[in-house]
Design an enzyme around this catalytic site. Structure first.
Site, short mmCIF file in Angstrom:
data_model
loop_
_atom_site.label_atom_id
_atom_site.label_comp_id
_atom_site.label_asym_id
_atom_site.label_seq_id
_atom_site.Cartn_x
_atom_site.Cartn_y
_atom_site.Cartn_z
N LYS A 50 0.86 -1.20 0.00
CA LYS A 50 0.00 0.00 0.00
C LYS A 50 0.89 1.24 0.00
O LYS A 50 2.10 1.14 0.21
CB LYS A 50 -0.91 -0.02 1.23
CG LYS A 50 -0.16 0.02 2.55
CD LYS A 50 -1.10 -0.25 3.73
CE LYS A 50 -0.32 -0.25 5.03
NZ LYS A 50 -1.14 -0.69 6.17
N TYR A 277 16.42 29.20 9.95
CA TYR A 277 15.19 29.84 10.46
C TYR A 277 15.10 29.71 11.97
O TYR A 277 15.36 28.65 12.53
CB TYR A 277 13.96 29.18 9.83
CG TYR A 277 13.74 29.53 8.39
CD1 TYR A 277 13.44 30.84 8.00
CD2 TYR A 277 13.84 28.56 7.40
CE1 TYR A 277 13.23 31.16 6.67
CE2 TYR A 277 13.63 28.86 6.07
CZ TYR A 277 13.33 30.16 5.70
OH TYR A 277 13.12 30.46 4.39
#
Ligand SMILES: *Cc1c(COP(=O)(O)O)cnc(C)c1O
Length: 382
Positions: A50, A277
């Site tokens: 999957k 950041y």
């Protein structure tokens, strides 16, 4: 030219891991035989593919798991692609079908389906007879997501029996999914008890084990019935456990996915200066900072904090500062000769294990594999 970032998917590692799981089951099988003297059957293996084969690519999963007895997934289009790719063994829909219109495709492509809801039984009743579908009756033994209550097993089995007589249903098996096979020991005891009780006296194959149960409780996968195990993550070379001992290496699994990217730039920062950041990392001394062409838009987890391991030129070092969209920054102090253009191994071959990176980022390797971004070019190792 693409950005200097590459993922590598190793087909030999996929095949190898499937064989590791088979060997693991066979060893446990031999031990059980010795104890009971009963002829117990070896389980069949459904390789779970999957989510685009856990991010490895559906076609790669189909090829890598060519020796599996079946493939298990959740998307009907993917199941049909398996047939188009020539997969002629079993295919299982783990969540079954979602609407009436799915059923002709299941029939046409000879796809086995789980049946977990009364609406699905009603849809089967309306399906044209003549091309019976193999089904697994899915029981809810504590996960409380999909499945019938164990107490309703016999009644739903009779519904399916009626459909079988009408030529709408073929073989009927039973399945359940563990919530806690990877948790405290004993986490499967109650589900197994419920399952045995519910299916007692009813004929049919059984399917219980995900990776964690297959690795930890392999003897659950054999008894007098036909058994199907459903390993996923371990086939890709990661461990379903977060214990210190049950690592992928301890089971002999090989990483099938590797991620690397080049150093774009090397910065020198002084004591007191920061990186990235939010300025979350501040240098305690002069530091060489490597800027790597990989960020969260490539699937690298933004939550990976300072200290998350990476390898540069075979040397283990770490991320410093925040991961940004297209770049991340690493400490090059342990690698004085590293320079622009050198490869940085983020996980997999020549890198830290994906389980380690996931653990630093507060997640599981499943999520990292599935999140590998489309924009990352992939090399396939044959
Ligand atoms: C995903 C899934 C599996 C495989 O789980 P792993 O932990 O990756 O081994 C097995 N069974 C079902 C029903 C699943 O949804």
């Amino acid at each position: 030219m693409p950005r200097p970032i590459r993922a590598t998917i190793s087909l030999p590692a996929l095949s190898y891991n499937l064989q590791v799981v088979r060997n693991h089951l066979e060893l446990a099988h031999q031990r059980c035989q010795d104890k009971t003297g009963n002829p117990l059957r070896l389980p069949f293996i459904w390789a779970v593919i999957k989510a685009n084969a856990y991010g490895h690519g559906l076609e790669n999963g189909i090829r890598g798991f060519a020796q599996a007895d079946g493939l298990a997934l959740i998307d009907l289009n993917d199941a049909i692609r398996c047939r188009e790719q020539g997969w002629d063994k079993k295919i299982l829909m783990l969540e079954g079908f979602f609407e009436q219109a799915d059923l002709p495709y299941l029939q046409e492509n000879n796809i086995t389906t789980s049946v977990h809801h009364i609406e699905q039984i009603k849809m089967l009743e309306k399906m044209p007879a003549g091309k019976p579908l193999d089904v697994f009756l899915k029981l809810n033994t504590g996960m409380n997501r999909l499945g019938f209550r164990p107490a309703d097993c016999a009644a739903r089995f009779q519904d399916l029996r009626a459909l079988q007589k009408q030529g709408r249903v073929g073989n009927i098996g039973f399945m359940s999914h563990f919530s806690s096979a990877d948790g405290q020991p004993g986490g499967v005891d109650e589900p197994v008890r419920l399952m045995n009780q519910a299916t007692h006296g009813l004929p049919g194959a059984l399917s219980l084990c995900n990776s964690a149960a297959t690795l930890r409780y392999p003897s659950l996968a054999f008894n007098e019935r036909d058994n199907w195990v459903r390993p996923g993550v371990c086939l890709y070379g990661a461990s379903p456990f977060d214990t210190a001992t049950e690592t992928a290496a301890a089971f002999g699994l090989q990483s099938a996915m590797s991620l690397r990217a080049k150093l774009l730039s090397v910065q020198h920062i002084e004591k007191g200066e920061s990186v990235g950041y939010g300025a979350t990392f501040t240098a305690a001394h002069h530091t060489r900072v490597g800027v790597v062409a990989c960020g969260y838009a490539d699937g690298y987890p933004r939550h990976a904090p300072t200290g998350t391991p990476v390898m540069v030129n075979g040397v283990r070092t770490k991320i410093i500062g925040r991961v940004s969209m297209d770049m991340l920054t690493v400490d090059l102090d342990p690698v004085p000769r590293a320079q622009e253009g050198d490869w940085v191994n983020l996980w997999g071959q020549n890198g830290p294990h994906i389980d380690e990176v996931a653990s630093h980022a507060g997640t599981i390797s499943y999520e990292l594999m599935c999140a590998l971004a489309k924009r990352v070019p992939v090399d396939i190792e044959e």
